[in-house]
Design an enzyme around this catalytic site. Structure first.
Site, PDB file in Angstrom:
ATOM      1  N   HIS A  69       0.800  -1.227   0.000  1.00  0.00           N
ATOM      2  CA  HIS A  69       0.000   0.000   0.000  1.00  0.00           C
ATOM      3  C   HIS A  69       0.833   1.279   0.000  1.00  0.00           C
ATOM      4  O   HIS A  69       0.374   2.308  -0.476  1.00  0.00           O
ATOM      5  CB  HIS A  69      -1.015  -0.001   1.147  1.00  0.00           C
ATOM      6  CG  HIS A  69      -0.465   0.342   2.484  1.00  0.00           C
ATOM      7  ND1 HIS A  69       0.166  -0.572   3.296  1.00  0.00           N
ATOM      8  CD2 HIS A  69      -0.473   1.508   3.172  1.00  0.00           C
ATOM      9  CE1 HIS A  69       0.531   0.012   4.420  1.00  0.00           C
ATOM     10  NE2 HIS A  69       0.149   1.283   4.376  1.00  0.00           N
ATOM     11  N   ASP A  70       2.033   1.233   0.500  1.00  0.00           N
ATOM     12  CA  ASP A  70       2.865   2.439   0.556  1.00  0.00           C
ATOM     13  C   ASP A  70       3.977   2.479  -0.491  1.00  0.00           C
ATOM     14  O   ASP A  70       4.887   3.295  -0.383  1.00  0.00           O
ATOM     15  CB  ASP A  70       3.476   2.595   1.951  1.00  0.00           C
ATOM     16  CG  ASP A  70       2.572   3.344   2.906  1.00  0.00           C
ATOM     17  OD1 ASP A  70       1.622   4.017   2.439  1.00  0.00           O
ATOM     18  OD2 ASP A  70       2.804   3.281   4.119  1.00  0.00           O
ATOM     19  N   LYS A  91       5.156   5.747  -1.741  1.00  0.00           N
ATOM     20  CA  LYS A  91       6.023   6.625  -0.948  1.00  0.00           C
ATOM     21  C   LYS A  91       7.400   6.783  -1.575  1.00  0.00           C
ATOM     22  O   LYS A  91       8.137   7.692  -1.216  1.00  0.00           O
ATOM     23  CB  LYS A  91       6.180   6.094   0.478  1.00  0.00           C
ATOM     24  CG  LYS A  91       5.050   6.501   1.380  1.00  0.00           C
ATOM     25  CD  LYS A  91       5.368   6.191   2.824  1.00  0.00           C
ATOM     26  CE  LYS A  91       4.242   6.648   3.715  1.00  0.00           C
ATOM     27  NZ  LYS A  91       4.459   6.244   5.098  1.00  0.00           N
ATOM     28  N   HIS A 124      -5.995   3.309   0.776  1.00  0.00           N
ATOM     29  CA  HIS A 124      -5.779   3.274   2.225  1.00  0.00           C
ATOM     30  C   HIS A 124      -5.960   4.624   2.925  1.00  0.00           C
ATOM     31  O   HIS A 124      -5.972   4.667   4.154  1.00  0.00           O
ATOM     32  CB  HIS A 124      -4.416   2.666   2.566  1.00  0.00           C
ATOM     33  CG  HIS A 124      -3.247   3.422   2.039  1.00  0.00           C
ATOM     34  ND1 HIS A 124      -2.855   3.371   0.723  1.00  0.00           N
ATOM     35  CD2 HIS A 124      -2.375   4.236   2.665  1.00  0.00           C
ATOM     36  CE1 HIS A 124      -1.794   4.127   0.554  1.00  0.00           C
ATOM     37  NE2 HIS A 124      -1.481   4.673   1.725  1.00  0.00           N
ATOM     38  N   HIS A 125      -6.147   5.701   2.183  1.00  0.00           N
ATOM     39  CA  HIS A 125      -6.452   7.001   2.802  1.00  0.00           C
ATOM     40  C   HIS A 125      -7.835   7.503   2.382  1.00  0.00           C
ATOM     41  O   HIS A 125      -8.156   8.671   2.588  1.00  0.00           O
ATOM     42  CB  HIS A 125      -5.392   8.038   2.447  1.00  0.00           C
ATOM     43  CG  HIS A 125      -4.090   7.813   3.122  1.00  0.00           C
ATOM     44  ND1 HIS A 125      -3.927   7.897   4.486  1.00  0.00           N
ATOM     45  CD2 HIS A 125      -2.878   7.467   2.619  1.00  0.00           C
ATOM     46  CE1 HIS A 125      -2.677   7.625   4.798  1.00  0.00           C
ATOM     47  NE2 HIS A 125      -2.025   7.354   3.686  1.00  0.00           N
ATOM     48  N   ASP A 180      -4.081   0.698   8.428  1.00  0.00           N
ATOM     49  CA  ASP A 180      -3.100   1.759   8.171  1.00  0.00           C
ATOM     50  C   ASP A 180      -3.195   2.853   9.233  1.00  0.00           C
ATOM     51  O   ASP A 180      -2.186   3.284   9.782  1.00  0.00           O
ATOM     52  CB  ASP A 180      -3.338   2.337   6.774  1.00  0.00           C
ATOM     53  CG  ASP A 180      -2.390   3.464   6.446  1.00  0.00           C
ATOM     54  OD1 ASP A 180      -1.186   3.192   6.249  1.00  0.00           O
ATOM     55  OD2 ASP A 180      -2.840   4.624   6.386  1.00  0.00           O
TER      56      ASP A 180
END
Length: 192
Positions: A65-66, A69, A118-119, A147
């Site tokens: 999910h990240d 980044k 996820h946000h 998360d």
């Protein structure tokens, strides 16, 4: 192309990639792995079995999910103080890049939406897409809770980790408006 549910080796590859991301993403180390573990525990409380396709999908989406980044400079990720509006806009693009990266890999494309959601929030005020709640799968709803639970529970450059009571209070405040009530309740059960 091999379906995700039949590829044990794909899970091992994703675990390794997640570990590598955790080593490079800045603060906090181990976030993807912890979010995955939290998501798995929440999923089990909600009745997902380890071989259920939704459980497999959740695990794999949580591990990656990240990945977006990688597009965020460490000077922003590691900043000890409040982000400027322009820095915050860079942070908010992280899920967009997660989607773009995963969608380009045929065997991971079906994870792209869940991993990049996820946000997102049930009330449509999240980022980066703001979809209506009906478009968020159970896996993505669980991942949102996992998360946030890990983010609130971990040390961050701009604050120390929050006590469990405060984490629960914040998540209860988001229950039903931002976060899926069933997943919040399940997360609270695993914290107790």
């Amino acid at each position: 192309m091999c379906p995700l549910s039949t590829s044990v080796s794909l899970s091992a590859i994703l675990s390794g990639l997640s570990y590598a991301l955790d080593l490079t993403e800045g603060h906090p180390r181990g976030h993807a792995s912890r979010s995955c573990l939290i998501g798995m525990r929440v999923g089990r409380v909600l009745g997902l079995s380890a071989d259920d396709q939704s459980h497999v999908r959740l695990r794999r989406a949580a591990l990656l999910h990240d990945i977006g980044k990688l597009s965020v400079p460490n000077r922003i990720l590691d900043k000890p103080g409040k982000l400027t509006p322009s820095e915050w806009e860079v942070i908010k693009l992280q899920p967009y890049y997660t989607y773009q990266i995963l969608e380009r890999v045929p065997v991971l494309g079906e994870l792209a939406f869940d991993a990049s959601a996820h946000h997102e929030r049930l009330d449509g005020r999240g980022y980066f897409r703001n979809p209506p709640a009906a478009q968020l799968s159970p896996s993505s709803r669980i991942l949102c809770v996992a998360d946030q639970l890990d983010a609130l529970s971990a040390d961050r450059p701009y604050r120390g980790k929050m006590p469990t009571e405060r984490v629960v209070e914040i998540m209860r405040g988001e229950r039903g408006t931002g976060l899926w009530p069933d997943a919040v309740d399940a997360a609270e059960r695993i914290l107790n």
